[in-house]
Design a protein around this motif. Sequence first.
Motif, PDB file in Angstrom:
ATOM      1  N   ALA B 294      36.638  33.024  61.163  1.00  0.00           N
ATOM      2  CA  ALA B 294      35.326  33.242  60.474  1.00  0.00           C
ATOM      3  C   ALA B 294      35.049  32.657  59.233  1.00  0.00           C
ATOM      4  O   ALA B 294      34.048  32.201  58.834  1.00  0.00           O
ATOM      5  CB  ALA B 294      35.091  34.811  60.119  1.00  0.00           C
ATOM      6  N   THR B 295      36.252  32.384  58.355  1.00  0.00           N
ATOM      7  CA  THR B 295      36.408  31.655  57.388  1.00  0.00           C
ATOM      8  C   THR B 295      35.896  30.059  57.525  1.00  0.00           C
ATOM      9  O   THR B 295      34.790  29.576  56.663  1.00  0.00           O
ATOM     10  CB  THR B 295      37.685  31.457  56.558  1.00  0.00           C
ATOM     11  OG1 THR B 295      37.985  32.853  56.085  1.00  0.00           O
ATOM     12  CG2 THR B 295      37.803  30.611  55.294  1.00  0.00           C
ATOM     13  N   GLN B 296      36.467  29.609  58.659  1.00  0.00           N
ATOM     14  CA  GLN B 296      36.070  28.190  59.001  1.00  0.00           C
ATOM     15  C   GLN B 296      34.275  28.102  59.199  1.00  0.00           C
ATOM     16  O   GLN B 296      33.868  27.174  58.893  1.00  0.00           O
ATOM     17  CB  GLN B 296      36.991  27.624  59.927  1.00  0.00           C
ATOM     18  CG  GLN B 296      38.314  27.494  59.489  1.00  0.00           C
ATOM     19  CD  GLN B 296      39.456  27.123  60.716  1.00  0.00           C
ATOM     20  OE1 GLN B 296      39.535  28.172  61.556  1.00  0.00           O
ATOM     21  NE2 GLN B 296      39.892  26.050  60.662  1.00  0.00           N
ATOM     22  N   GLU B 297      33.940  29.236  59.904  1.00  0.00           N
ATOM     23  CA  GLU B 297      32.587  28.933  60.245  1.00  0.00           C
ATOM     24  C   GLU B 297      31.610  29.279  59.139  1.00  0.00           C
ATOM     25  O   GLU B 297      30.791  28.511  58.725  1.00  0.00           O
ATOM     26  CB  GLU B 297      31.992  30.394  61.338  1.00  0.00           C
ATOM     27  CG  GLU B 297      32.634  30.263  62.497  1.00  0.00           C
ATOM     28  CD  GLU B 297      32.631  31.784  63.404  1.00  0.00           C
ATOM     29  OE1 GLU B 297      33.350  31.908  64.232  1.00  0.00           O
ATOM     30  OE2 GLU B 297      31.740  32.504  62.799  1.00  0.00           O
ATOM     31  N   VAL B 298      32.168  30.128  58.137  1.00  0.00           N
ATOM     32  CA  VAL B 298      31.335  30.315  56.819  1.00  0.00           C
ATOM     33  C   VAL B 298      31.489  28.833  56.029  1.00  0.00           C
ATOM     34  O   VAL B 298      30.427  28.522  55.623  1.00  0.00           O
ATOM     35  CB  VAL B 298      31.899  31.461  55.775  1.00  0.00           C
ATOM     36  CG1 VAL B 298      31.510  31.225  54.418  1.00  0.00           C
ATOM     37  CG2 VAL B 298      31.568  32.674  56.498  1.00  0.00           C
TER      38      VAL B 298
END
Lengths: 345, 345
Positions: B294-298
Amino acid sequence: SGAAAGAAASGTKIEWTLASSFPKNLDTIYGAAEVFAKRVKELSGGNFIINVKAAGEIVPGPEVMNAVKNKTVQIGHTASYYFFGTDATFAFDTAVPFGLTSRQHTAWMMHGGGMEVMREFFKQHNIVNFLGGNTGTQMGGWLKKEIKSVEDLKGLKLRIGGFAGKVLSKLGVVPQQIPGGEIYTALEKGTIDGAEWVGPYDDEKLGFYKVAPNYYYPGWWEGGANLSFYINAEEYAKLPDAYKVIVETASLEAHTDMQAKYDAKNPMALASLLGNGAKLHKFPDDVMMAAFKATQEVFAEESAKNANFKKVFDSWITFRHNQMQWFGLAEKSYADFTTANPWKP
Amino acid sequence: SGAAAGAAASGTKIEWTLASSFPKNLDTIYGAAEVFAKRVKELSGGNFIINVKAAGEIVPGPEVMNAVKNKTVQIGHTASYYFFGTDATFAFDTAVPFGLTSRQHTAWMMHGGGMEVMREFFKQHNIVNFLGGNTGTQMGGWLKKEIKSVEDLKGLKLRIGGFAGKVLSKLGVVPQQIPGGEIYTALEKGTIDGAEWVGPYDDEKLGFYKVAPNYYYPGWWEGGANLSFYINAEEYAKLPDAYKVIVETASLEAHTDMQAKYDAKNPMALASLLGNGAKLHKFPDDVMMAAFKATQEVFAEESAKNANFKKVFDSWITFRHNQMQWFGLAEKSYADFTTANPWKP
């Protein structure tokens, strides 16, 4: 502060010579003394000058502590474990096997009682100590042949500095004291079987990967090697109060700066070493465990015969125990995850 | 140095107000501003005075950055990720999920190009930034109920600051922004299901263990939370050169000192918390992995729409990648061994 203001404003002229134990080509570790001297000069408005001399310019690298003690120079920058032969207690100010990491050592010194016990010890040697850099956990060094188990250490001639030699002797290693400039030739000729130095950034310069390509980690005898500035106590006492403050703050800046430099520079050097044929190996588990047990034996022996050592050890071991428990939670689990799961650029 | 000497000697009188985002009872983090101000005063011979004001005394904690930008105060001490709503780029100066550790952040800022890109960013806000402390890897906070898998995050109301809320939203969490002083009551009443704060030393004071005893680690959204001193750019430009040097060296001392204090104090506080019934849990693997994705997506989303963010991210991600590879060897294997094998005092 009134006194400080007066001293700074009066512009007392002081000029000191700093003897470093390191050659200029070790720019990170030698450079810490230059960072310190530059800041001292700036903060004193150019009135307090410290002339930095590399190893051998005035004092041979291994003689720096004595030169400070005897007032040959006013200040030195060295690793106190070079002097563990005089008193093993010296080792605590740099690194002992399975000791504190960089952050832990800084915490011990600044807020864990470490500065107090070490100052008391150095007072016996007419010296006042200040933090002066850290390398972080070092690599374990270069071996011509792989080692598979603790049995393979028997009879191995390893160039290794300081207190760690005592521990390795218990495992059958024959420790060798060889200056940095002579290690390469000794490895090439096979006079020694391996050598430890610092980490990728410094190791690369000496080219060990060409003659002893097996690169081991971790350097369990230097979980964080701390450097310090050592000042002759009488010379320190003569400083105006304002300059004492300057020494304290400037040394701490050099301390933080050196670790940051190593951290920033090591990754590229490691990549370069691997590209040039260095082969990474983790020390086998049984080597780590045997070394840990031998370390505890050496510490028990030393504590039994050396009151200085025991006094520092008693402060240090409690602090270490608590630190390792704490660092084993958030810091370690975070490192476990972030180092196992790459986030590629 | 001639200019510096002149300025210092002339004793230019300057008095600034520093607005801290922290209350006095957070003595470690609030205290960093006092360490800084004390040293600035000493190094200037009492001529450069910085009056430290706690959160709310002059400026509410969350408004410190704006107060510096608008020259309500000359200087602030805060965590820039409080202002990520204005521009997510602010988060890089404190911590982003799965970001740099304390040492790595310092290395990035001092020798990895981080200071340059962050200065460029803060210039847009009329601010000059200086390092001002780090907490180390934080704990993940307190939950009323245990979580067994990423499914258990759905609908959970968690008090969590800054950028991490965006990531947790993707996993179904409903992030809550609640000031420190109101968290305990919200947990007690069950208005929220959990709360993150800092680490044992600070968390203990707020007493969360009594109402939400499940204490999780690691705080993967704050692998190392960096504080900074933020100075209004026009006020900074007016400083004599000698005082600019003083600000740089004194802020760095406060930076190192704060981390050392947290490291020294956290272990005892953790022991006390455990003695009082806190229950330690490691975040489940699938939670860590889902949060990382999710961090990489954000980050990809933010980079696509925010040129400031992308510019800093491009510098940061390469540095981060190299650091994690390097820290995965000597540092990590050393920590693995030393935290798994106690050396009892």
